[in-house]
Design a protein around this motif. Structure first.
Motif, PDB file in Angstrom:
ATOM      1  N   ARG A 119     -18.929  -1.448 -21.268  1.00  0.00           N
ATOM      2  CA  ARG A 119     -19.299  -0.711 -21.461  1.00  0.00           C
ATOM      3  C   ARG A 119     -18.539   0.592 -21.703  1.00  0.00           C
ATOM      4  NH1 ARG A 119     -24.432  -1.648 -23.097  1.00  0.00           N
ATOM      5  NH2 ARG A 119     -25.113   0.304 -22.001  1.00  0.00           N
ATOM      6  N   ARG A 120     -17.829   0.837 -20.877  1.00  0.00           N
ATOM      7  CA  ARG A 120     -17.294   1.840 -20.782  1.00  0.00           C
ATOM      8  C   ARG A 120     -16.943   2.467 -21.565  1.00  0.00           C
ATOM      9  NH1 ARG A 120     -12.861   1.850 -16.386  1.00  0.00           N
ATOM     10  NH2 ARG A 120     -14.942   0.495 -14.786  1.00  0.00           N
ATOM     11  N   LEU A 121     -16.403   2.074 -22.678  1.00  0.00           N
ATOM     12  CA  LEU A 121     -15.894   3.227 -23.845  1.00  0.00           C
ATOM     13  C   LEU A 121     -17.025   3.552 -24.734  1.00  0.00           C
ATOM     14  CD1 LEU A 121     -12.279   0.617 -24.967  1.00  0.00           C
ATOM     15  CD2 LEU A 121     -12.412   2.944 -24.152  1.00  0.00           C
ATOM     16  N   GLU A 122     -18.047   2.982 -24.881  1.00  0.00           N
ATOM     17  CA  GLU A 122     -19.175   3.060 -25.140  1.00  0.00           C
ATOM     18  C   GLU A 122     -20.385   3.846 -24.320  1.00  0.00           C
ATOM     19  OE1 GLU A 122     -18.037   0.002 -25.525  1.00  0.00           O
ATOM     20  OE2 GLU A 122     -18.118  -0.302 -27.358  1.00  0.00           O
ATOM     21  N   GLU A 123     -20.425   3.741 -23.687  1.00  0.00           N
ATOM     22  CA  GLU A 123     -20.818   4.983 -22.903  1.00  0.00           C
ATOM     23  C   GLU A 123     -20.037   6.643 -23.024  1.00  0.00           C
ATOM     24  OE1 GLU A 123     -23.468   4.624 -20.716  1.00  0.00           O
ATOM     25  OE2 GLU A 123     -23.873   3.096 -21.437  1.00  0.00           O
ATOM     26  N   LEU A 124     -18.886   6.330 -22.924  1.00  0.00           N
ATOM     27  CA  LEU A 124     -18.011   7.694 -23.287  1.00  0.00           C
ATOM     28  C   LEU A 124     -18.006   8.266 -24.346  1.00  0.00           C
ATOM     29  CD1 LEU A 124     -15.346   7.119 -20.621  1.00  0.00           C
ATOM     30  CD2 LEU A 124     -17.460   8.992 -20.489  1.00  0.00           C
ATOM     31  N   ARG A 125     -19.449   8.008 -25.159  1.00  0.00           N
ATOM     32  CA  ARG A 125     -18.894   8.529 -26.504  1.00  0.00           C
ATOM     33  C   ARG A 125     -20.851   9.146 -27.060  1.00  0.00           C
ATOM     34  NH1 ARG A 125     -18.816   3.774 -30.687  1.00  0.00           N
ATOM     35  NH2 ARG A 125     -17.219   3.796 -29.827  1.00  0.00           N
ATOM     36  N   ILE A 126     -20.474   9.953 -27.276  1.00  0.00           N
ATOM     37  CA  ILE A 126     -21.800  10.857 -27.569  1.00  0.00           C
ATOM     38  C   ILE A 126     -21.529  12.349 -28.846  1.00  0.00           C
ATOM     39  CG2 ILE A 126     -21.621  12.749 -25.887  1.00  0.00           C
ATOM     40  CD1 ILE A 126     -24.619  13.181 -25.952  1.00  0.00           C
ATOM     41  N   GLY A 127     -22.259  12.419 -29.861  1.00  0.00           N
ATOM     42  CA  GLY A 127     -22.240  12.697 -31.298  1.00  0.00           C
ATOM     43  C   GLY A 127     -20.677  12.718 -31.342  1.00  0.00           C
ATOM     44  N   ARG A 128     -20.446  13.469 -31.953  1.00  0.00           N
ATOM     45  CA  ARG A 128     -19.372  13.846 -31.791  1.00  0.00           C
ATOM     46  C   ARG A 128     -18.110  13.690 -31.441  1.00  0.00           C
ATOM     47  NH1 ARG A 128     -17.756  17.131 -37.259  1.00  0.00           N
ATOM     48  NH2 ARG A 128     -15.360  15.848 -37.884  1.00  0.00           N
ATOM     49  N   LEU A 129     -18.379  13.654 -29.945  1.00  0.00           N
ATOM     50  CA  LEU A 129     -17.494  12.869 -29.386  1.00  0.00           C
ATOM     51  C   LEU A 129     -17.120  11.864 -28.448  1.00  0.00           C
ATOM     52  CD1 LEU A 129     -18.172  16.587 -26.464  1.00  0.00           C
ATOM     53  CD2 LEU A 129     -16.575  15.944 -28.332  1.00  0.00           C
ATOM     54  N   ASP A 130     -16.506  11.295 -28.879  1.00  0.00           N
ATOM     55  CA  ASP A 130     -15.737   9.742 -28.217  1.00  0.00           C
ATOM     56  C   ASP A 130     -14.028   9.411 -27.905  1.00  0.00           C
ATOM     57  OD1 ASP A 130     -15.568   7.083 -28.736  1.00  0.00           O
ATOM     58  OD2 ASP A 130     -16.393   6.971 -31.285  1.00  0.00           O
ATOM     59  N   VAL A 131     -14.367   9.167 -26.748  1.00  0.00           N
ATOM     60  CA  VAL A 131     -13.338   8.937 -26.308  1.00  0.00           C
ATOM     61  C   VAL A 131     -12.414   7.881 -26.634  1.00  0.00           C
ATOM     62  CG1 VAL A 131     -12.086   8.084 -24.333  1.00  0.00           C
ATOM     63  CG2 VAL A 131     -13.751   9.672 -23.876  1.00  0.00           C
ATOM     64  N   SER A 132     -12.452   6.253 -27.590  1.00  0.00           N
ATOM     65  CA  SER A 132     -11.728   5.785 -28.299  1.00  0.00           C
ATOM     66  C   SER A 132     -11.579   6.523 -29.993  1.00  0.00           C
ATOM     67  CB  SER A 132     -13.231   4.796 -29.219  1.00  0.00           C
ATOM     68  OG  SER A 132     -13.676   4.028 -27.977  1.00  0.00           O
ATOM     69  N   THR A 133     -11.701   7.886 -30.320  1.00  0.00           N
ATOM     70  CA  THR A 133     -11.208   7.990 -31.077  1.00  0.00           C
ATOM     71  C   THR A 133      -9.773   8.713 -31.250  1.00  0.00           C
ATOM     72  OG1 THR A 133     -13.613   8.948 -31.708  1.00  0.00           O
ATOM     73  CG2 THR A 133     -11.272  10.152 -33.102  1.00  0.00           C
ATOM     74  N   GLY A 134      -9.380   9.172 -30.061  1.00  0.00           N
ATOM     75  CA  GLY A 134      -8.359   9.330 -29.641  1.00  0.00           C
ATOM     76  C   GLY A 134      -6.873   8.581 -29.211  1.00  0.00           C
ATOM     77  N   LEU A 135      -7.837   7.648 -29.052  1.00  0.00           N
ATOM     78  CA  LEU A 135      -7.330   6.406 -28.336  1.00  0.00           C
ATOM     79  C   LEU A 135      -6.234   6.146 -29.253  1.00  0.00           C
ATOM     80  CD1 LEU A 135      -9.511   5.173 -25.209  1.00  0.00           C
ATOM     81  CD2 LEU A 135      -6.386   6.304 -25.313  1.00  0.00           C
ATOM     82  N   HIS A 136      -6.938   5.392 -31.182  1.00  0.00           N
ATOM     83  CA  HIS A 136      -7.380   4.944 -31.136  1.00  0.00           C
ATOM     84  C   HIS A 136      -6.016   5.527 -32.638  1.00  0.00           C
ATOM     85  CE1 HIS A 136      -8.138   3.447 -36.270  1.00  0.00           C
ATOM     86  NE2 HIS A 136      -7.822   4.720 -36.572  1.00  0.00           N
ATOM     87  N   ARG A 137      -6.542   6.934 -32.680  1.00  0.00           N
ATOM     88  CA  ARG A 137      -4.977   7.717 -33.340  1.00  0.00           C
ATOM     89  C   ARG A 137      -3.852   7.437 -32.268  1.00  0.00           C
ATOM     90  NH1 ARG A 137      -8.559  13.036 -33.445  1.00  0.00           N
ATOM     91  NH2 ARG A 137      -9.920  12.965 -35.515  1.00  0.00           N
ATOM     92  N   ALA A 138      -3.684   7.542 -31.556  1.00  0.00           N
ATOM     93  CA  ALA A 138      -2.502   7.114 -30.113  1.00  0.00           C
ATOM     94  C   ALA A 138      -2.114   6.472 -30.926  1.00  0.00           C
ATOM     95  CB  ALA A 138      -3.053   7.334 -29.237  1.00  0.00           C
ATOM     96  N   LEU A 139      -2.466   4.638 -30.760  1.00  0.00           N
ATOM     97  CA  LEU A 139      -2.390   3.737 -31.642  1.00  0.00           C
ATOM     98  C   LEU A 139      -2.190   3.289 -32.924  1.00  0.00           C
ATOM     99  CD1 LEU A 139      -3.427   3.114 -28.529  1.00  0.00           C
ATOM    100  CD2 LEU A 139      -4.087   0.549 -29.304  1.00  0.00           C
ATOM    101  N   HIS A 140      -2.551   4.503 -33.836  1.00  0.00           N
ATOM    102  CA  HIS A 140      -2.215   3.755 -35.195  1.00  0.00           C
ATOM    103  C   HIS A 140      -0.898   4.232 -35.213  1.00  0.00           C
ATOM    104  CE1 HIS A 140      -3.029   3.668 -38.986  1.00  0.00           C
ATOM    105  NE2 HIS A 140      -3.067   5.209 -39.346  1.00  0.00           N
ATOM    106  N   THR A 141      -0.335   6.029 -34.580  1.00  0.00           N
ATOM    107  CA  THR A 141       1.485   6.250 -34.844  1.00  0.00           C
ATOM    108  C   THR A 141       1.779   5.054 -34.170  1.00  0.00           C
ATOM    109  OG1 THR A 141       1.109   7.629 -32.454  1.00  0.00           O
ATOM    110  CG2 THR A 141      -0.088   8.280 -35.104  1.00  0.00           C
TER     111      THR A 141
END
Length: 652
Positions: A525-547
């Motif tokens: 659940r940790r990644l879901e917990e670290l998300r509120i509004g437009r702040l989302d830890v997964s977003t930065g990780l998504h961009r990093a893996l995408h490159t």
């Protein structure tokens, strides 16, 4: 009509106050006034009223605020609907912010011409327009968005006014007020220097030196830096008793009829954007088809404010400032969520006086995560430096040449955020007296000429606790110190994750800190917990893996799924069925992308996780996956076992 935002937001019609209802209606009016006739979208207005997570029906409530505002303002209000937003045409109405900027610009021109009495009078009139903190009774979102810029403009005007008063010899009158200003703004080195000058001219040399020592200790303790060269030189003059006499009034220098000035040129720089009068740059060499305009004032201060709760990182801030003052450009790099952008903005604030002729900013990543074109960014910079829109040259090379020409003689700071690679950055480096701070994770950024690389990692436990407390509340966290420590560790002590965790606690005052710690403890659940509004830890990780190249992304997923604590290249080779050299190349790619941490332990015989023995592992580098990176990569791998390339969107 008259509108005021330099203090409580207010409006008057024919000398009678207009009744305004509450913070949100005042914020709506202020946001439209600050747009200077531009359309403000519904989405932007709702964000300024409620933040990034507006309530259901927020847009309908916005319409209600606007409708009531029109009624309050009466006929000729100028507030109209345009597309999916609103605009406000002031017409003949007066806005105190516009009056303030005009007076300051005139005062700055008087200072350049050594008309000190006129400058002091105009700047005093400008400062008298303020009736407390700007936007004093609007929503916290608008205050946070626009307040710092307005306050910076006030402080810049205050410094100009003090300069004029010092030139008029009003030293004794200035000391009490300057003492209070320095107490409230201890890191503004120009104000501190002005107080030192006033004290010295009053015959208080020892007090002037004590003011310097206080500032030097404060800068060293808070930021790990020394005072800027100007303040150090002033200290030397006071210490040796040979402070130069004030510059006497000078006759006006006629302006050529063909030379545009800050007051007459249609491309003149906006007023009140930097702390001090600045001489115009000399003639510039035109570049095929472009008419370069030397702007008399400072270039636009485009750099956004740093987060108000910026915490720690004093060593890194000091390292960046030292490199800039040693005439080096700087690349700030780190894993997703380490706060490289926030640190760059904090540095830009701390070195304001080192770069008095402007601070340019560009986010090199588009809102959808794409790559912003270098030609577009150069166009923005050239317009800020005074080049007419219809005179902008075509093509990156021509624009880069003109940009370097205009910036070469100016002490300008350029902040280039979210760089994709070195090719995007090279044409944007100004050279000359200007300097650049770049943020990005691409390893090729280290190849830029004369650049200093500053790496950010996790915060220290003390820094993490301070940041968490600044968002969630210090008393609340002090009551549960063990739970607060667990929350910080589950966030990998990364600023972004800590802000999200703190915001979740602030939004749920009924939660014990231990409750959030318990929810974060569950890895699924940790990644879901670290998300509120437009702040989302997964977003930065998504961009990093995408490159990442597909083989490197696949390797990251396999390492995360295997759960190896500190693998070596031999471990990765056995896991990925590759040669040790190929495996090491993949691991280094991941380390370059800041998704792995690499270090070399003391040399000892190596026994790999899969029983790989002996000599090849002696002194071999080890690698570590940060827990949040491991969780995100494992999620992708579990959903797509054996995939040749990551299906990134579905991993979120």
């Amino acid at each position: 009509m008259e509108f005021r935002i330099l203090g409580p937001v207010a409006a008057e019609r024919d000398g009678r106050p207009v009744a305004l209802d509450g913070a949100k209606q005042r914020a709506t009016l202020a946001a439209l006034l600050l747009a200077h006739g531009q359309v403000v979208s519904d989405a932007r207005l709702t964000t300024l009223l409620w933040g990034w997570d507006p309530p259901a029906g927020g847009t309908r409530r916005l319409y209600t605020y606007v409708s009531r505002l029109r009624t309050r303002l009466g006929p000729g209000h100028g507030l109209t609907r345009h597309g999916t937003g609103y605009r406000m045409d002031l017409g003949a109405a007066v806005l105190d912010w516009d009056v303030f900027r005009g007076l300051v610009e005139a005062g700055r021109a008087d200072l350049r011409a050594a008309r000190h009495a006129d400058a002091e009078r105009r700047l005093a009139e400008a400062l008298a327009l303020w009736h407390g903190p700007a936007l004093d009774d609007v929503t916290e979102q608008l205050a946070a968005d626009a307040g710092p810029h307005l306050e910076e403009s006030r402080l810049a005007a205050l410094e100009l006014h003090t300069e004029a008063a010092l030139a008029l010899g009003r030293y004794g009158d200035l000391v009490p007020a300057l003492t209070g200003h320095v107490d409230r703004h201890p890191l503004r080195e120009r104000l501190r220097g002005q107080l030192m000058t006033a004290l010295y001219r009053c015959g208080r040399q020892a007090d002037a030196l004590a003011v310097y020592d206080d500032g030097r200790r404060l800068l060293a303790d808070d930021l790990g830096i020394d005072p800027n060269p100007e303040l150090r030189a002033l200290h030397h003059h006071i210490l040796t008793g040979n402070l130069p006499a004030p510059r006497p009034p000078a006759p006006l220098t006629p302006v050529s009829a063909t030379a545009p000035t800050a007051a007459t040129s249609p491309t003149a720089c906006a007023p009140v954007e930097a702390a001090g009068p600045v001489e115009a740059v000399g003639p510039v060499v035109p570049v095929r088809g472009a008419r370069a305009v030397a702007c008399e004032g400072p270039a636009h201060a485009q750099v956004p404010p740093a987060p108000r709760d910026f915490t720690g990182r004093s060593a890194a801030v000091g390292e960046v400032l030292a490199a800039l003052r040693a005439r080096h450009d700087v690349v700030v790099t780190g894993a997703p969520g380490t706060g490289t952008s926030a640190l760059a903005l904090r540095v830009a604030e701390a070195c304001r006086e080192d770069f008095p002729e402007g601070r340019l900013y560009a986010d090199l990543r588009t809102p959808d995560g794409g790559r912003r074109t270098t030609e577009e960014v150069l166009g923005r910079f050239l317009r800020a430096l005074g080049t007419d829109e219809d005179r902008l040259p075509d093509g990156v090379d021509e624009r880069a040449r003109l940009f370097r020409t205009l910036a070469a003689g100016r002490r300008v700071l350029v902040v280039l955020d979210h760089a994709a690679d070195d090719a995007q950055i090279r044409p944007l480096l100004p050279g000359g007296a200007a300097r650049a701070v770049v943020t990005g994770a691409h390893p090729a950024l280290a190849s830029l000429d004369a650049v200093r690389l500053v790496r950010l990692g996790p915060m220290t436990p003390a820094e993490a606790a301070t940041l968490l407390a600044s968002v969630a509340g210090a008393e609340r966290l002090a009551a549960e110190p063990r739970a607060a420590l667990r929350v910080a560790e589950f966030c990998d002590r990364l600023p972004l994750a800590l802000r999200v965790a703190g915001a979740r606690l602030a939004a749920r005052p009924h939660w014990p800190v231990a409750r959030l710690a318990g929810r974060l403890a569950a890895e699924e659940r940790r990644l879901e917990e670290l998300r509120i509004g437009r702040l989302d830890v997964s977003t930065g990780l998504h961009r990093a893996l995408h490159t990442l190249p597909p083989p490197a992304a696949t390797a990251l997923g396999a390492l995360a799924a295997a759960g190896l604590p500190h693998p070596t290249a031999l471990d990765a080779a056995a896991l990925l069925d590759r040669s040790p050299d190929d495996a090491e190349d993949l691991l280094d790619q991941l380390a370059d992308a800041r998704l792995l941490e690499a270090w070399r332990p003391p040399e000892e015989p190596h026994q790999g996780a899969f029983g790989t023995p002996g000599a090849p592992g002696v002194g071999a580098p080890r690698y570590r996956l940060m827990p949040l990176v491991r969780l995100y990569a494992k999620r992708w791998h579990d959903r797509h076992p054996g995939a040749a390339a990551p299906l990134l969107d579905s991993a979120r």
